[in-house]
Design a protein around this motif. Structure first.
Motif, PDB file in Angstrom:
ATOM      1  N   SER A  46      63.343  28.619  24.231  1.00 18.29           N
ATOM      2  CA  SER A  46      64.017  28.245  25.481  1.00 18.29           C
ATOM      3  C   SER A  46      63.028  28.076  26.619  1.00 18.29           C
ATOM      4  CB  SER A  46      65.041  29.309  25.882  1.00 18.29           C
ATOM      5  OG  SER A  46      66.039  29.431  24.916  1.00 18.29           O
ATOM      6  N   GLN A  49      60.728  25.057  26.185  1.00 15.76           N
ATOM      7  CA  GLN A  49      61.403  23.819  26.570  1.00 15.76           C
ATOM      8  C   GLN A  49      61.412  23.657  28.091  1.00 15.76           C
ATOM      9  OE1 GLN A  49      65.323  23.208  24.954  1.00 15.76           O
ATOM     10  NE2 GLN A  49      65.626  21.340  26.106  1.00 15.76           N
ATOM     11  N   SER A  50      61.649  24.733  28.822  1.00 17.99           N
ATOM     12  CA  SER A  50      61.631  24.661  30.289  1.00 17.99           C
ATOM     13  C   SER A  50      60.246  24.300  30.806  1.00 17.99           C
ATOM     14  CB  SER A  50      62.063  25.992  30.897  1.00 17.99           C
ATOM     15  OG  SER A  50      63.431  26.227  30.657  1.00 17.99           O
ATOM     16  N   GLN A  52      57.896  22.569  29.120  1.00 21.59           N
ATOM     17  CA  GLN A  52      57.608  21.186  28.714  1.00 21.59           C
ATOM     18  C   GLN A  52      58.439  20.169  29.497  1.00 21.59           C
ATOM     19  OE1 GLN A  52      55.850  20.413  25.168  1.00 21.59           O
ATOM     20  NE2 GLN A  52      55.203  18.915  26.648  1.00 21.59           N
ATOM     21  N   MET A  53      59.752  20.414  29.598  1.00 15.60           N
ATOM     22  CA  MET A  53      60.664  19.426  30.166  1.00 15.60           C
ATOM     23  C   MET A  53      61.013  19.662  31.639  1.00 15.60           C
ATOM     24  SD  MET A  53      60.900  17.792  27.414  1.00 15.60           S
ATOM     25  CE  MET A  53      62.240  16.662  27.245  1.00 15.60           C
TER      26      MET A  53
END
Length: 87
Positions: A46, A49-50, A52-53
């Motif tokens: 989780s 992902q935060s 990276q995105m």
């Protein structure tokens, strides 16, 4: 080894512009992130992902910018390092 590499990676990618180990700056302190995700079995994924995105609304109005140039391995290392932060 990995902890030092992760700290260097965080410094090189501007993480410390918005975060610190123990105090909120623009974004939350790393220890606050570790506390928030402490019981989440998918926390590394989780948080990776935060990183990276990017993300918005998880910690107030300030958005976390995306870091698309970081490799999947680097974001996973950063996520694990942040989650290992203890007060």
């Amino acid at each position: 080894g990995d902890l030092a590499a992760a700290a260097d990676l965080a410094k090189a990618n501007g993480c410390y512009s918005c975060h610190s180990a123990a105090e909120k700056i623009v974004g939350p302190a790393f220890v606050s992130v570790a506390d928030k995700y402490a019981s989440d079995k998918d926390a590394v994924a989780s948080l990776a992902q935060s990183i990276q995105m990017g993300s918005k609304g998880k910690w107030g109005r300030a958005a976390m910018p995306a870091h698309p140039s970081l490799s999947a391995g680097d974001v996973k290392l950063l996520a694990a390092w942040v989650l290992a932060t203890r007060p």
